[in-house]
Design an enzyme around this catalytic site. Structure first.
Site, PDB file in Angstrom:
ATOM      1  N   SER A 148       0.816  -1.222   0.000  1.00 55.70           N
ATOM      2  CA  SER A 148       0.000   0.000   0.000  1.00 55.70           C
ATOM      3  C   SER A 148       0.844   1.265   0.000  1.00 55.70           C
ATOM      4  CB  SER A 148      -0.944   0.005   1.205  1.00 55.70           C
ATOM      5  OG  SER A 148      -1.911  -1.009   1.043  1.00 55.70           O
ATOM      6  N   ASP A 205      -5.613   0.268  -4.519  1.00 50.50           N
ATOM      7  CA  ASP A 205      -4.157   0.259  -4.679  1.00 50.50           C
ATOM      8  C   ASP A 205      -3.669  -1.099  -5.173  1.00 50.50           C
ATOM      9  OD1 ASP A 205      -4.955  -0.862  -2.278  1.00 50.50           O
ATOM     10  OD2 ASP A 205      -3.472   0.175  -1.048  1.00 50.50           O
ATOM     11  N   HIS A 206      -4.461  -2.157  -4.881  1.00 53.38           N
ATOM     12  CA  HIS A 206      -4.141  -3.533  -5.283  1.00 53.38           C
ATOM     13  C   HIS A 206      -5.293  -4.411  -4.835  1.00 53.38           C
ATOM     14  CE1 HIS A 206      -3.496  -4.219  -1.033  1.00 53.38           C
ATOM     15  NE2 HIS A 206      -2.721  -3.148  -1.030  1.00 53.38           N
TER      16      HIS A 206
END
Ligand code: MG
Ligand code: ZN
Length: 392
Positions: A114, A328-329
């Site tokens: 992150s 973010d992912h």
């Protein structure tokens, strides 16, 4: 003598093999105990759905005066669709008709953390995992929030985690490591940020260096408040809302925090004549996904969707606000193996207790939304927002 040496070697070798065997099984045991991994888990909707309003699309081609960025930490497509099913088949996110995909890999890893993910979305550069607001050479890079602040726009950050955690930190601080929590908290004093709401009291008030950042913020003119009821009542001036010692508890224990925090931030920031930038993070989608906790991550995603609904209500009226929603992912390698839209039941299956490398969706609503289609680097999300807001 020779045979004694040989038997010592044999003993050492046996001990070494045993220690490897032992440490491996110990690690696996720890992993099972701490992460509570359950590969398959069901969420029961029980028909408790919230209504989802439909808003008219804002005409494309204009430039936004304001940008609101939502980051669902760890929020992949499966997390979104599981939550849609859990809410009887609809989400506020369905108002977003411009959709693309963000490639989340970092400068150091195919699977980002992150820090690097937040820095890409905040500053528009790929960096190494663990970095906060610095590039791959550890050089500070200005974030969209800092650029907006420099141009005289109002700015804000909202998160359910500690406000100095990696994602919000990327929009404010420049640190070689995300774990420099005290330093990141101190960086709030080095900005003119107008509003921030999240957890993290201890990083402001129980510090190694003895500073009381809450007192320093008050001396600087901030209203420093700890309860959501008090925070929601603020209608002018600078605001620091610190609602938990570290992270806020997950839903439902947290109660109404993210939605009123988002509304309060928008109320304060929209008083700006020059416009504003606001980042809102649904931080704990990631935490629950690490634990492979399907009901938990669904509750977290639904909470952020309702906050998106609050932003949509403002943007649909205001017509000068671009809203971007992304992650973010992905976390958990989640897929859905069973579901029922009528009942709101859905069964999630996980492939990992960690982040994964799959790209994440990008949703956009409002002026400039048409620029967020197709595949893009995560850094492009930041660079497009900077250009549209006219701060770069
Ligand atoms: Mg985060
Ligand atoms: Zn994570």
């Amino acid at each position: 003598m020779k045979s004694i040496t040989k038997s010592i070697y044999t003993l050492l070798l046996a001990a070494w093999v045993l220690s490897i065997g032992h440490s491996t099984s110990f690690a696996q045991e720890q992993y099972k105990e701490n992460k509570k991994v359950t590969a398959v888990e069901e969420y029961k909707g029980n028909g408790n759905f919230y209504p989802v309003a439909q808003y008219d699309q804002v005409k494309p081609g204009k430039k936004p005066k304001n940008v609101i960025l939502f980051i669902g930490d760890g929020m992949g497509l499966a997390h979104i669709y599981a939550s849609m099913t859990a809410n009887g088949g609809s989400l506020f996110l369905q108002n977003f008709t411009h959709v693309g995909f963000s490639k989340t890999y970092s400068a150091s890893d195919y699977v980002t953390d992150s820090g690097a993910g937040g820095t890409a979305l905040a500053c528009g550069v790929k960096t190494y995992n663990g970095a906060i607001g610095v590039d791959a050479n550890k050089q500070p890079v200005p974030s969209i929030r800092e650029l907006a602040e420099k141009k005289g726009l109002k700015t804000g950050l909202v998160s359910t985690s500690a406000i100095n955690h990696a994602t919000p930190a990327s929009f404010l601080s420049h640190q070689a490591s995300r774990s420099n929590y005290d330093e990141i908290a101190a960086d709030f004093l080095n900005t003119q940020i107008d509003v921030f709401i999240g957890g993290g009291v201890r990083f402001f008030e129980k510090r190694k260096d003895g500073r009381n950042l809450s007192k320093e913020l008050r001396d600087k003119g901030y209203q420093v408040l700890y309860k959501m009821d008090d925070i929601s009542k603020v209608t002018s001036g600078k605001l620091a809302g610190l609602t938990a010692d570290e992270h806020n508890p997950p839903m439902p224990e947290r109660g109404e925090m993210l939605v009123p925090a988002t509304q309060t931030a928008i109320n304060l920031l929209s008083q700006s004549k020059k416009g504003f930038f606001l980042m809102v993070e649904g931080s704990e989608i990631d935490f629950l996904a690490h634990n492979n906790h399907a009901p938990g991550l669904i509750r977290e995603t639904l909470d952020m969707d309702r906050a998106i609904g609050a932003a949509l209500a403002f943007a649909a009226k205001n017509k000068e606000t671009l809203i971007v929603v992304t992650a973010d992912h992905e976390t958990g390698g989640l897929t859905l193996v069973e579901g029922n839209n009528k009942a709101g039941d859905v069964t999630g299956k996980f492939s990992s207790p960690e982040h994964t490398g799959i790209c994440v969706p990008v949703f956009a609503f409002g002026p400039g939304a048409e620029q967020f289609g197709g595949f893009m680097e995560n850094t492009e999300v930041a660079n497009k927002m900077m250009k549209l807001l006219g701060v770069k």
